[in-house]
Design a protein around this motif. Structure first.
Motif, short mmCIF file in Angstrom:
data_model
loop_
_atom_site.label_atom_id
_atom_site.label_comp_id
_atom_site.label_asym_id
_atom_site.label_seq_id
_atom_site.Cartn_x
_atom_site.Cartn_y
_atom_site.Cartn_z
N TRP A 250 0.83 -1.20 0.00
CA TRP A 250 0.00 0.00 0.00
C TRP A 250 0.86 1.25 0.00
CZ3 TRP A 250 -4.55 -0.26 -1.76
CH2 TRP A 250 -5.39 -1.34 -1.50
N ARG A 251 1.98 1.22 0.71
CA ARG A 251 2.90 2.37 0.69
C ARG A 251 3.49 2.53 -0.71
NH1 ARG A 251 6.18 4.73 4.61
NH2 ARG A 251 4.47 4.23 6.03
N GLN A 252 3.80 1.41 -1.35
CA GLN A 252 4.36 1.51 -2.70
C GLN A 252 3.30 1.96 -3.71
OE1 GLN A 252 6.62 -2.16 -3.47
NE2 GLN A 252 8.39 -1.03 -2.72
N ALA A 253 2.04 1.58 -3.47
CA ALA A 253 0.98 2.07 -4.34
C ALA A 253 0.92 3.59 -4.32
CB ALA A 253 -0.36 1.47 -3.91
N GLN A 254 1.15 4.17 -3.16
CA GLN A 254 1.13 5.63 -3.03
C GLN A 254 2.30 6.29 -3.75
OE1 GLN A 254 1.10 6.05 1.22
NE2 GLN A 254 -1.09 5.58 1.42
N ARG A 255 3.34 5.51 -4.02
CA ARG A 255 4.52 6.05 -4.70
C ARG A 255 4.42 5.98 -6.21
NH1 ARG A 255 9.31 2.66 -2.30
NH2 ARG A 255 10.35 3.65 -4.07
N VAL A 256 3.43 5.25 -6.72
CA VAL A 256 3.30 5.08 -8.17
C VAL A 256 2.95 6.42 -8.83
CG1 VAL A 256 1.94 4.00 -10.01
CG2 VAL A 256 2.68 2.65 -8.04
N LEU A 257 3.72 6.81 -9.82
CA LEU A 257 3.49 8.07 -10.54
C LEU A 257 2.73 7.86 -11.84
CD1 LEU A 257 6.99 9.77 -10.10
CD2 LEU A 257 4.93 10.12 -8.75
N ALA A 258 2.75 6.66 -12.36
CA ALA A 258 2.12 6.39 -13.64
C ALA A 258 0.60 6.51 -13.55
CB ALA A 258 2.50 5.00 -14.14
N PRO A 259 -0.06 7.06 -14.56
CA PRO A 259 -1.52 7.05 -14.60
C PRO A 259 -2.03 5.62 -14.46
CG PRO A 259 -0.65 8.47 -16.32
CD PRO A 259 0.53 7.74 -15.74
N THR A 260 -3.00 5.41 -13.59
CA THR A 260 -3.40 4.06 -13.21
C THR A 260 -4.89 3.81 -13.45
OG1 THR A 260 -1.66 3.97 -11.51
CG2 THR A 260 -3.46 2.39 -11.32
N LEU A 261 -5.18 2.63 -14.02
CA LEU A 261 -6.54 2.15 -14.18
C LEU A 261 -6.72 0.93 -13.28
CD1 LEU A 261 -9.34 1.86 -15.58
CD2 LEU A 261 -8.17 0.52 -17.36
N LEU A 262 -7.72 0.98 -12.40
CA LEU A 262 -8.03 -0.13 -11.51
C LEU A 262 -9.33 -0.78 -11.95
CD1 LEU A 262 -7.36 1.87 -8.23
CD2 LEU A 262 -5.86 0.11 -9.17
N VAL A 263 -9.33 -2.11 -12.03
CA VAL A 263 -10.51 -2.86 -12.45
C VAL A 263 -10.87 -3.86 -11.37
CG1 VAL A 263 -11.53 -4.31 -14.24
CG2 VAL A 263 -9.78 -2.63 -14.87
N TYR A 264 -12.09 -3.77 -10.84
CA TYR A 264 -12.55 -4.67 -9.79
C TYR A 264 -13.88 -5.30 -10.18
CZ TYR A 264 -9.03 -3.30 -6.36
OH TYR A 264 -7.83 -3.11 -5.68
N GLY A 265 -14.04 -6.59 -9.84
CA GLY A 265 -15.27 -7.31 -10.14
C GLY A 265 -16.12 -7.49 -8.90
N GLY A 266 -17.42 -7.25 -9.04
CA GLY A 266 -18.33 -7.36 -7.90
C GLY A 266 -18.52 -8.79 -7.43
N ARG A 267 -18.23 -9.79 -8.28
CA ARG A 267 -18.39 -11.19 -7.90
C ARG A 267 -17.03 -11.87 -7.69
NH1 ARG A 267 -23.18 -13.03 -12.19
NH2 ARG A 267 -24.76 -11.54 -11.47
N ASP A 268 -16.02 -11.08 -7.46
CA ASP A 268 -14.67 -11.61 -7.24
C ASP A 268 -14.64 -12.36 -5.91
OD1 ASP A 268 -11.93 -12.07 -6.88
OD2 ASP A 268 -11.39 -10.18 -7.84
N GLN A 269 -14.26 -13.64 -5.94
CA GLN A 269 -14.21 -14.45 -4.73
C GLN A 269 -12.82 -14.50 -4.09
OE1 GLN A 269 -16.55 -18.24 -4.93
NE2 GLN A 269 -16.74 -17.75 -7.11
N LEU A 270 -11.85 -13.83 -4.70
CA LEU A 270 -10.49 -13.87 -4.18
C LEU A 270 -10.01 -12.51 -3.68
CD1 LEU A 270 -8.83 -16.25 -6.80
CD2 LEU A 270 -9.57 -16.81 -4.49
N VAL A 271 -10.34 -11.46 -4.42
CA VAL A 271 -10.01 -10.10 -4.01
C VAL A 271 -11.32 -9.36 -3.76
CG1 VAL A 271 -9.03 -7.89 -4.74
CG2 VAL A 271 -7.80 -10.02 -5.23
N SER A 272 -11.49 -8.89 -2.55
CA SER A 272 -12.76 -8.29 -2.17
C SER A 272 -13.07 -7.02 -2.96
CB SER A 272 -12.75 -7.96 -0.67
OG SER A 272 -13.94 -7.30 -0.30
N TYR A 273 -14.32 -6.92 -3.39
CA TYR A 273 -14.82 -5.75 -4.11
C TYR A 273 -14.69 -4.49 -3.26
CZ TYR A 273 -18.09 -3.44 -7.39
OH TYR A 273 -18.69 -2.63 -8.33
N ARG A 274 -14.75 -4.66 -1.94
CA ARG A 274 -14.69 -3.49 -1.06
C ARG A 274 -13.31 -2.83 -1.07
NH1 ARG A 274 -14.76 -7.88 2.56
NH2 ARG A 274 -12.78 -8.17 3.66
N MET A 275 -12.29 -3.53 -1.61
CA MET A 275 -10.95 -2.96 -1.67
C MET A 275 -10.81 -1.95 -2.78
SD MET A 275 -9.67 -4.42 0.90
CE MET A 275 -8.01 -3.83 0.74
#
Length: 348
Positions: A250-275
């Motif tokens: 999470w600290r390294q995520a804050q250091r990312v300078l590149a324009p970022t696209l995040l894709v999350y699935g509402g039915r994801d059973q491994l990575v929570s949608y709430r993240m």
């Protein structure tokens, strides 16, 4: 996950380090890049025209470069795409140092990019590949134009129950236990279980794609390092989740300078949608694409939607025609796409 393939795949001669045949989708090519202590299979999708910016795709735990075939095909008019088989997965042999940590895999990606001289690239990552790509973007910003993360494996305090078996693989000796418990399961049953776990709607997997995935599962199970690669990679994710300070994801995520696209699935059973919201807040000025009907592998389940969102990112950064991207974003964008009544090709 075990890799799946596009309809109309064909077999080619296997890389020298493997046995059997590897499948490639129409229009794809394969090559093997060798560096000291590291051999990586690379799936290439030649661009439709010269001069397009380079892109690199990094798969998740147990997956392969084939996981990106659908998206790469749809982006051939926008990027010069390559997808790697991480060490020990797909058709890449294990790393010489047997380092499957997130840092070790990120180092392998960095070595590949440095040796190929293709950077900076549009970097894509799914699940474990999302964690690896985050680390690459944080420590080597010169190698990354934009960052696209599909259900990235970033630390969660409350892991979903369906993700517990993956975490258990990190426990010493557990791989042997799981091997014995599942030894009687056929490759078809294992593959069915994976598609049920990974897809928001498993019925979207076409029969020919499922059959190809079963063949790949049979091949993977025969590899002498199958369980070792899974175990060490799972342990690498757990270790990365517990790291604090500047090395925390999470600290390294804050250091990312590149324009970022995040894709999350509402039915994801491994990575929570709430993240999704936490990630959108961590990556500065990021764009968030929410797909309520998607599972863990949205780039396979809804490649046309992910491709459209990436093109919007290109347009926003001025890189659609090969211009230099902005290194810092200033505003977050949130987009939710509900996909209903799609045809069998996944097009609404």
């Amino acid at each position: 996950m075990s890799s799946t393939e596009l309809p109309g795949v064909r077999s080619t001669a296997a890389p020298s380090s493997q046995v059997g045949a590897v499948r490639v989708a129409e229009g794809e090519q394969l090559r093997t890049d060798r560096l000291p202590g590291l051999e990586m299979n690379v799936r290439v999708r030649p661009p439709v025209r010269a001069g397009l910016p380079p892109a690199l795709f990094v798969h998740g735990l147990g997956g392969s470069s084939q996981n990106w075939s659908a998206l790469m095909g749809r982006l051939a008019d926008s990027v010069d795409g390559e997808a790697v088989d991480l060490p020990g997965f797909g058709w890449s042999p294990p790393p010489a140092d047997r380092d499957y940590s997130v840092t070790g895999l990120a180092r392998a990606v960095i070595r590949h990019l440095d040796a190929a001289g293709r950077g900076p690239v549009h970097l894509f990552g799914n699940s474990l590949g999302g964690a690896v790509s985050t680390r690459v973007a944080a420590v080597r910003p010169d190698l990354v134009r934009t960052l696209t993360l599909v259900s990235p494996a970033l630390p969660e305090l409350r892991v979903q129950k369906s993700a517990v078996p993956t975490a258990l693989l990190a426990v010493p000796g557990m791989a042997g236990v799981l091997d014995r418990l599942t030894r009687g399961l056929s490759a078809e049953r294992r593959t069915r279980g994976l598609t049920d776990l990974l897809y928001g709607d498993p019925s979207r997997v076409k029969p020919e794609v499922f059959e190809a995935a079963v063949e790949e599962m049979e091949r993977r199970l025969a590899l002498p390092y199958f369980w070792d690669a899974l175990t060490r990679s799972s342990r690498g994710i757990v270790d990365a989740y517990t790291l604090g300070g500047q090395h925390g994801l999470w600290r390294q995520a804050q250091r990312v300078l590149a324009p970022t696209l995040l894709v999350y699935g509402g039915r994801d059973q491994l990575v929570s949608y709430r993240m999704a919201r936490k990630a959108a807040a961590a990556f500065r000025g990021s764009r968030l694409l929410s797909l309520p009907e998607a599972g863990h592998v949205a780039m396979m389940e809804y490649p046309e939607v992910v491709a459209a969102a990436f093109r919007e990112l290109l347009d926003a950064t001025g890189d659609g025609d090969g211009d230099t991207v902005n290194t810092v974003n200033t505003a977050n964008t949130v987009k939710t796409v509900h996909i209903m009544n799609t045809d069998e090709d996944g097009k609404g």
